[in-house]
Design an enzyme around this catalytic site. Structure first.
Site, mmCIF file in Angstrom:
data_model
loop_
_atom_site.group_PDB
_atom_site.id
_atom_site.type_symbol
_atom_site.label_atom_id
_atom_site.label_comp_id
_atom_site.label_asym_id
_atom_site.label_seq_id
_atom_site.Cartn_x
_atom_site.Cartn_y
_atom_site.Cartn_z
ATOM 1 N N ARG A 261 40.729 47.165 34.473
ATOM 2 C CA ARG A 261 39.521 46.362 34.299
ATOM 3 C C ARG A 261 38.853 46.161 35.650
ATOM 4 O O ARG A 261 39.513 45.819 36.632
ATOM 5 C CB ARG A 261 39.845 45.013 33.660
ATOM 6 C CG ARG A 261 40.374 45.156 32.236
ATOM 7 C CD ARG A 261 40.629 43.837 31.565
ATOM 8 N NE ARG A 261 41.264 44.035 30.255
ATOM 9 C CZ ARG A 261 41.678 43.067 29.461
ATOM 10 N NH1 ARG A 261 41.541 41.802 29.854
ATOM 11 N NH2 ARG A 261 42.245 43.332 28.297
ATOM 12 N N ARG A 276 44.212 37.881 38.025
ATOM 13 C CA ARG A 276 43.036 38.678 37.657
ATOM 14 C C ARG A 276 43.008 39.912 38.561
ATOM 15 O O ARG A 276 42.570 39.845 39.714
ATOM 16 C CB ARG A 276 41.759 37.852 37.816
ATOM 17 C CG ARG A 276 40.541 38.454 37.114
ATOM 18 C CD ARG A 276 39.291 37.665 37.455
ATOM 19 N NE ARG A 276 39.319 36.309 36.939
ATOM 20 C CZ ARG A 276 38.844 35.949 35.759
ATOM 21 N NH1 ARG A 276 38.333 36.855 34.954
ATOM 22 N NH2 ARG A 276 38.886 34.685 35.373
ATOM 23 N N GLU A 348 45.305 31.581 29.983
ATOM 24 C CA GLU A 348 45.549 32.516 28.883
ATOM 25 C C GLU A 348 46.671 33.507 29.184
ATOM 26 O O GLU A 348 46.693 34.151 30.213
ATOM 27 C CB GLU A 348 44.274 33.306 28.586
ATOM 28 C CG GLU A 348 44.443 34.347 27.492
ATOM 29 C CD GLU A 348 43.334 35.372 27.483
ATOM 30 O OE1 GLU A 348 43.605 36.527 27.104
ATOM 31 O OE2 GLU A 348 42.199 35.038 27.889
ATOM 32 N N SER A 351 46.107 36.729 23.465
ATOM 33 C CA SER A 351 44.878 36.607 22.693
ATOM 34 C C SER A 351 45.035 37.456 21.449
ATOM 35 O O SER A 351 45.497 38.597 21.535
ATOM 36 C CB SER A 351 43.684 37.085 23.528
ATOM 37 O OG SER A 351 42.485 36.935 22.801
ATOM 38 N N ARG A 388 50.555 39.506 33.542
ATOM 39 C CA ARG A 388 50.177 38.135 33.904
ATOM 40 C C ARG A 388 51.258 37.117 33.541
ATOM 41 O O ARG A 388 51.335 36.038 34.141
ATOM 42 C CB ARG A 388 48.848 37.762 33.231
ATOM 43 C CG ARG A 388 48.357 36.376 33.628
ATOM 44 C CD ARG A 388 47.124 35.952 32.872
ATOM 45 N NE ARG A 388 45.926 36.624 33.337
ATOM 46 C CZ ARG A 388 44.686 36.230 33.016
ATOM 47 N NH1 ARG A 388 44.506 35.183 32.235
ATOM 48 N NH2 ARG A 388 43.637 36.893 33.472
#
Length: 423
Positions: A261, A276, A348, A351, A388
């Site tokens: 990403r 991130r 988070e 999801s 993460r």
């Protein structure tokens, strides 16, 4: 894409969904107008083609001056057909553009609003009482698990090395997810991490968030590829242009892949550590089912995610994500957010989204109903484990002496139950 029949019959419901997302309801009217124009252009072209066919028969039966006159008419009619086909193609392109601009219709239970308008559904566990806790990067560096400096040297900012037991911690975490998923009836998959444009577009990732996707440059357009940000993308494409047999129930897959990403628009956010980053590994659940089974499958994915969080023994909460933070493909989304002590907040970790028939309609994935008629399938996805999670594991299980304990279930996959600083 949404169900066009539903749009024609319930335009106000689609407008309400757009407003709840913070998106333009006028796009609904644009699509309705484009749909009407497309259908009219098809009718015009079909009428002219029928006239052309009938005239062709008359030409074949005529002779002399009559045939000459009819041939002149045929030439003029051929020009009209050509213009009508061009108009049909133009109307079709305008319709496709308008159709793809509409996000999925939100579920009735989805909260309206933006990123901060979520609803907390459940809170599990109690945050640990820690005196002067260390963050995951300080712990990771002290324990010899994470090397951000050399990651940046080799690949640039937001890249990293997982080293020694850090690498084994991630492998253990993902192997645990794979083992539990297999036991729960998921078929394990290791999919490609480069996909064709039509697959990336079909899953809805080339819309508002296209700038977050890495594009592989190619001299020839037909060789264009994208790097996936989740194995949801190749798994959604796995059954594209197919008719599935769902007579025995949903098809459930778990894809293990490296993900990429660009994190466009996140400048200055979470630059410390591995929260991130541009590259990470993930096991992702993906489900194909009949639309009437989608809500139950969504809850099933959430329950599996909760079982994974129980296995790493971290406090977390479940939130019902608001409409404006869903992403274009999702109708409803649940996030599980783990407590991060040094940030004094929840972040988070998982999801899970119910995409109803939105993705499958774009990718032409269908099944046969009880009458043997092809119908559009529903798709769902959910995080089963990812890099993460190391953040929450390290911070919540740190000890006063600088060590980190590993929860019992996870330890069976890592091969160690405690991480200690080098002597």
């Amino acid at each position: 894409m949404i169900d066009l029949k539903f749009l024609r019959e319930n335009p106000d419901a689609v407008r309400d969904s757009q407003r709840a997302r913070g998106e333009d309801p006028a796009l609904v009217d644009r699509l309705l107008e484009a749909d009407a124009a497309r259908r009219a252009s098809i009718a015009d072209a079909d009428t002219l083609r029928a006239e052309q066919k009938a005239l062709g028969k008359r030409v074949g039966q005529a002779s002399g001056d009559e045939k000459t006159a009819l041939l002149d008419q045929a030439k003029q009619l051929a020009d009209k057909v050509k213009a009508a086909v061009a108009a049909q193609n133009e109307a079709g392109a305008a319709f496709d553009s308008a159709y793809r601009s509409i996000s999925n219709i939100i579920a009735e239970q989805t909260p309206p609003g933006g990123e901060d308008d979520f609803v907390v559904l459940e809170t599990v566990g109690t945050p640990p009482e820690l005196t002067d806790p260390k963050d995951h990067l300080e712990l990771g560096e002290t324990l010899g698990l994470i090397d951000m400096g050399r990651g940046a040297k080799v690949s640039g900012s937001r890249f990293y090395f997982l080293t020694g037991q850090g690498a084994m911690l991630q492998l253990g975490l993902l192997n645990m997810a794979a083992a539990k998923a297999t036991a729960a009836g998921f078929t394990m998959m290791i999919p490609p991490v480069m996909v064709n444009p039509e697959i990336m577009d079909g899953t809805g990732f080339l819309g508002a968030h296209a700038d977050e996707v890495y594009r592989i440059k190619a001299d020839d357009e037909k060789d264009q590829k994208y790097l996936v940000g989740t194995s949801e993308v190749p798994l959604a494409g796995y059954h594209s242009d197919e008719i599935l047999d769902l007579s025995d129930g949903p098809k459930r897959y778990a894809g293990w892949s490296t993900c990429f990403r660009s994190e466009a628009g996140s400048y200055g956010k979470d630059t410390r550590g591995i929260i991130r980053v541009h590259q990470f590994d993930k096991v992702e659940g993906f489900v194909y089912c009949k639309p009437e089974d989608a809500e139950a499958e969504h809850q099933r994915l959430l329950d599996f995610e909760k079982s994974m969080l129980a296995a790493i023994d971290v406090p977390y909460r479940v939130i019902d994500v608001a409409a404006g933070d869903l992403g274009s493909s999702a109708s409803r989304k649940f996030d599980c957010e783990a407590w991060v002590p040094t940030q004094n907040t929840y972040r988070e970790l998982t999801s899970t989204s119910n995409c109803t028939t939105f993705q499958a309609r774009r990718l032409q994935t269908r099944y046969r109903d009880d009458n043997g008629k092809p119908q559009t399938a529903a798709t769902l996805n959910g995080t089963l484990a990812t890099t993460r999670w190391i953040v929450a594991i390290l911070e919540n299980h740190q000890q006063p002496d600088g060590s980190v304990t590993i929860p019992e279930e996870l330890a069976r996959f890592t091969g160690f139950d405690v991480l200690t600083p080098p002597a």
